[in-house]
Design a protein around this motif. Structure first.
Motif, short mmCIF file in Angstrom:
data_model
loop_
_atom_site.label_atom_id
_atom_site.label_comp_id
_atom_site.label_asym_id
_atom_site.label_seq_id
_atom_site.Cartn_x
_atom_site.Cartn_y
_atom_site.Cartn_z
N GLU A 16 0.82 -1.21 0.00
CA GLU A 16 0.00 0.00 0.00
C GLU A 16 0.86 1.27 0.00
OE1 GLU A 16 -3.25 0.48 -0.47
OE2 GLU A 16 -3.34 -1.67 -0.83
N GLN A 17 1.99 1.22 0.69
CA GLN A 17 2.87 2.40 0.75
C GLN A 17 3.33 2.79 -0.65
OE1 GLN A 17 5.87 0.71 3.27
NE2 GLN A 17 5.36 2.14 4.91
N VAL A 18 3.82 1.83 -1.40
CA VAL A 18 4.34 2.11 -2.73
C VAL A 18 3.22 2.53 -3.67
CG1 VAL A 18 5.50 1.09 -4.73
CG2 VAL A 18 6.34 0.60 -2.44
N LYS A 19 2.08 1.85 -3.60
CA LYS A 19 0.96 2.19 -4.48
C LYS A 19 0.48 3.61 -4.25
CE LYS A 19 -2.25 -0.97 -4.25
NZ LYS A 19 -3.06 -2.18 -4.01
N SER A 20 0.39 4.03 -3.00
CA SER A 20 -0.09 5.38 -2.70
C SER A 20 0.97 6.44 -2.95
CB SER A 20 -0.60 5.46 -1.27
OG SER A 20 0.44 5.18 -0.36
N PHE B 79 10.22 7.79 -18.60
CA PHE B 79 9.50 6.67 -19.19
C PHE B 79 9.31 5.62 -18.10
CE2 PHE B 79 11.93 8.71 -22.47
CZ PHE B 79 11.02 8.85 -23.51
N VAL B 80 8.13 5.02 -18.04
CA VAL B 80 7.83 3.99 -17.05
C VAL B 80 7.69 2.67 -17.78
CG1 VAL B 80 6.17 3.20 -15.33
CG2 VAL B 80 6.65 5.63 -15.54
N LYS B 81 8.46 1.67 -17.33
CA LYS B 81 8.37 0.32 -17.88
C LYS B 81 7.79 -0.57 -16.79
CE LYS B 81 10.79 1.26 -21.66
NZ LYS B 81 11.75 0.66 -22.48
N ILE B 82 6.76 -1.33 -17.14
CA ILE B 82 6.07 -2.19 -16.18
C ILE B 82 6.25 -3.64 -16.59
CG2 ILE B 82 3.84 -2.72 -15.13
CD1 ILE B 82 3.02 0.19 -15.89
N SER B 83 6.59 -4.47 -15.64
CA SER B 83 6.81 -5.89 -15.89
C SER B 83 5.48 -6.63 -15.99
CB SER B 83 7.65 -6.50 -14.78
OG SER B 83 7.69 -7.89 -14.90
N PRO B 84 5.37 -7.61 -16.89
CA PRO B 84 4.15 -8.41 -16.95
C PRO B 84 4.06 -9.43 -15.81
CG PRO B 84 5.72 -9.20 -18.55
CD PRO B 84 6.32 -7.96 -17.93
N GLN B 85 5.11 -9.53 -14.99
CA GLN B 85 5.12 -10.49 -13.90
C GLN B 85 4.32 -10.02 -12.69
OE1 GLN B 85 9.23 -11.27 -13.13
NE2 GLN B 85 9.52 -12.39 -15.03
N ILE B 86 3.94 -8.75 -12.65
CA ILE B 86 3.08 -8.30 -11.56
C ILE B 86 1.63 -8.49 -11.96
CG2 ILE B 86 4.81 -6.69 -10.70
CD1 ILE B 86 3.25 -4.40 -11.87
N ALA B 87 0.74 -8.49 -11.00
CA ALA B 87 -0.68 -8.74 -11.25
C ALA B 87 -1.26 -7.71 -12.22
CB ALA B 87 -1.45 -8.71 -9.94
N ASN C 268 -4.13 -6.13 -12.27
CA ASN C 268 -4.73 -4.93 -11.67
C ASN C 268 -3.65 -3.94 -11.24
OD1 ASN C 268 -3.83 -6.51 -9.53
ND2 ASN C 268 -5.58 -6.03 -8.22
N LEU C 269 -2.49 -4.44 -10.80
CA LEU C 269 -1.38 -3.54 -10.46
C LEU C 269 -0.79 -2.90 -11.70
CD1 LEU C 269 0.46 -5.59 -7.70
CD2 LEU C 269 -0.88 -3.52 -7.40
N GLN C 270 -0.68 -3.66 -12.77
CA GLN C 270 -0.18 -3.10 -14.03
C GLN C 270 -1.05 -1.92 -14.46
OE1 GLN C 270 0.09 -6.06 -17.14
NE2 GLN C 270 1.18 -7.49 -15.82
N MET C 271 -2.37 -2.12 -14.41
CA MET C 271 -3.30 -1.06 -14.80
C MET C 271 -3.24 0.13 -13.85
SD MET C 271 -4.52 -1.95 -17.59
CE MET C 271 -3.28 -3.10 -18.10
N HIS C 272 -3.06 -0.15 -12.55
CA HIS C 272 -2.96 0.92 -11.55
C HIS C 272 -1.78 1.84 -11.87
CE1 HIS C 272 -2.86 2.91 -7.63
NE2 HIS C 272 -1.58 2.58 -7.55
N TYR C 273 -0.61 1.25 -12.06
CA TYR C 273 0.59 2.04 -12.33
C TYR C 273 0.54 2.69 -13.71
CZ TYR C 273 2.55 0.05 -8.09
OH TYR C 273 2.76 -0.30 -6.78
#
Length: 152
Positions: free
Chosen positions: A46-50, A68-76, A78-83
């Motif tokens: 929650e700390q990192v997400k907020s 530029f933000v690169k997101i890994s497909p290894q995270i869930a 819903n987290l990918q969409m959040h970030y």
């Protein structure tokens, strides 16, 4: 037929990228460009997400909106969409990197287009106030011997 030809050339000559192992490790970019990383296991806290939105604001001021933000497909998902959503709200280019041979420990990598040579890139090193905001758990006060004895 072209795919077969490219596969044969790639197998014989190697990849066309410079430092492909380093690029796989940092989700498609070079280590000298990375300014912030978040480990896969930390993306769900929650700390990192907020704090992510505030971190992007601070970094975009520091690096002149060249992020530029690169997101890994290894995270869930819903987290990918959040970030992804937060990065788009801040007008920062964000992509989900899907490289089959990648063995990166990072869930999110934020980088610039030019070399920055940042030594410590983990979110907890770049933003130490994130650690100081941890919830302090209250330990219950132990009853004294006499209170337990007389049950008061």
């Amino acid at each position: 037929m072209t795919d077969l030809h490219e596969k044969v050339l790639k197998g014989a000559l190697g990849e066309k990228r410079l430092n492909p192992d380093e690029q796989r490790y940092y989700l498609g970019t070079f280590s000298e460009r990375v300014v912030l990383t978040i480990l896969i296991e930390n993306t769900d806290t929650e700390q990192v997400k907020s704090f992510f939105s505030e971190a992007l604001e601070h970094l975009s001021e520091e690096y002149n909106d060249n992020l530029f933000v690169k997101i890994s497909p290894q995270i869930a998902l819903n987290l990918q969409m959040h970030y992804l959503k937060i990065a788009q709200e801040k007008s920062i280019t964000a992509t989900i990197i899907d490289e089959k041979t990648s063995k990166s420990p990072f869930g999110i990598v934020i980088h610039t287009q030019s070399p920055e040579y940042v030594e410590k890139t983990d979110i907890y090193d770049v933003f130490p106030q994130l650690l100081s905001e941890t919830k302090e758990e209250k330990t219950p006060q132990k009853k004294s011997f006499f209170k337990r004895l007389f049950k008061k």
